[in-house]
Design a protein around this motif. Structure first.
Motif, short mmCIF file in Angstrom:
data_model
loop_
_atom_site.label_atom_id
_atom_site.label_comp_id
_atom_site.label_asym_id
_atom_site.label_seq_id
_atom_site.Cartn_x
_atom_site.Cartn_y
_atom_site.Cartn_z
N UNK A 1 56.28 10.46 33.40
CA UNK A 1 55.60 11.52 33.88
C UNK A 1 55.13 12.04 32.50
N UNK A 2 54.97 11.59 31.53
CA UNK A 2 54.88 12.12 30.14
C UNK A 2 53.21 12.11 29.74
N UNK A 3 53.13 12.83 28.82
CA UNK A 3 51.67 12.80 28.36
C UNK A 3 51.55 12.01 26.91
N UNK A 4 50.46 11.49 26.80
CA UNK A 4 49.79 10.61 25.56
C UNK A 4 48.61 10.92 25.07
N UNK A 5 48.66 11.31 23.81
CA UNK A 5 47.57 11.75 23.14
C UNK A 5 46.75 10.77 22.01
N UNK A 6 45.79 10.19 21.99
CA UNK A 6 45.12 9.32 21.03
C UNK A 6 45.20 10.08 19.66
N UNK A 7 45.77 9.40 18.68
CA UNK A 7 45.68 10.18 17.22
C UNK A 7 44.39 9.37 16.38
N UNK A 8 43.57 10.06 15.76
CA UNK A 8 42.43 9.53 15.11
C UNK A 8 42.64 9.98 13.68
#
Length: 297
Positions: free
Chosen positions: A252-259
């Motif tokens: 139940x976590x969030x994941x955000x791409x890193x650019x």
């Protein structure tokens, strides 16, 4: 002769008579006798002996190169004859960098659907150990980085390109973002893989290039530990995008791409360079290629 060469390889790898004997499932006296008999057959001293293992002699170092080649060839002959007789079967031993374990599972699953008589042993290992394990004939293949460290003379098949994401709680200040720059990680409290992991060295380089020195409160060689810390609250971690998405869904976590977006680091299957490969290993390389092409589609 083959059995004695396998004893010699195990001793060179373990650098300890007791551990080498244990790894082979034999007694230490049996191992010592086998090494002495091999020395008598070859007419040279291979091992420096005292009260304990003292290393290989110069002749032993040269003999080790031949021993690995001879034992490897014998195993390939045995495997090819078995494949001709029974079809693909046996046990494939894979050593895999921790961040690629989900890919190893996908590869093994696809391969076993086609070849149900082939079993897998999958081990989690840092990239700097995988080539040594291949050289020592401890594994049949590995999954590791292809473009970040010298690989030597090996066969490779790229599986995917590694890019990164921040894994965090849904209420984290950055959780609502569609994407992040490395600089935006700022003072986020991180837990990361241990410094011996190549993934950690890559992440460190990105953070340094962004001018960041975030507090890294906990390190582990297990991505499960990192995800559990994030789930417990107060932490975030940086992992490859596919693995971050997999762990986020389960916790139940969030994941955000890193650019910003870049080509990423190539990760793929590595195997000792052989001509020919055994039928099992050749089929595994082909399956890895198919999996990569399917993922790119």
């Amino acid at each position: 002769m083959i059995g004695k060469l396998e004893m010699f390889i195990a001793l060179a790898h373990e650098r300890h008579f007791g551990r080498a004997a244990e790894s082979l499932g034999i007694t230490q006296p049996t191992l010592s006798t086998g090494i002495r008999q091999l020395e008598e057959q070859l007419g040279v001293k291979l091992v420096q002996r005292g009260s304990r293992f003292g290393g290989l002699t110069p002749e032993g170092q040269r003999a080790l190169v031949w021993a690995r080649q001879i034992v490897g060839d014998a195993r390939r002959l045995r495997d090819e004859m078995r494949a001709r007789r029974e079809g693909l079967s046996g046990n494939l031993r894979l050593a895999v960098i921790p961040t690629a374990l989900t890919w190893a599972a996908r590869l093994a699953h696809r391969f076993q659907r086609r070849h149900p008589n082939v079993d897998f042993t999958i081990l989690s290992r840092p990239s700097n150990e995988i080539l040594t394990l291949l050289e020592d004939l401890e594994i049949d293949a590995g999954i590791s980085y292809l473009d970040n460290e010298p690989l030597g003379r090996v066969s490779t098949q790229e599986l995917y390109r590694e890019r990164y994401a921040l894994l965090c709680q849904p209420d984290h200040p950055l959780a609502g973002r569609a994407a992040l720059d490395w600089a935006e990680i700022g003072t986020t409290q991180l837990c990361l893989l241990t410094p011996d992991m190549q993934n950690r060295r890559i992440v460190n380089r990105h953070l340094m290039e962004a001018g960041l020195s975030p507090r890294i409160g906990t390190t582990s060689n297990s991505t499960v530990v990192l995800a559990s810390l994030v789930a417990a609250g107060g932490w975030a971690t940086i992992l490859p995008t596919g693995l971050a998405a997999y762990l986020a869904e389960g916790h139940g976590l969030s994941h955000i791409p890193i650019g910003p977006a870049d080509p990423g680091h190539a990760v793929g299957l590595v195997a000792a360079h052989q001509k020919p490969h055994t039928p099992v290993l050749q089929s595994l390389l082909a399956e890895a290629r198919s999996l990569s092409e399917r993922d790119d589609a």
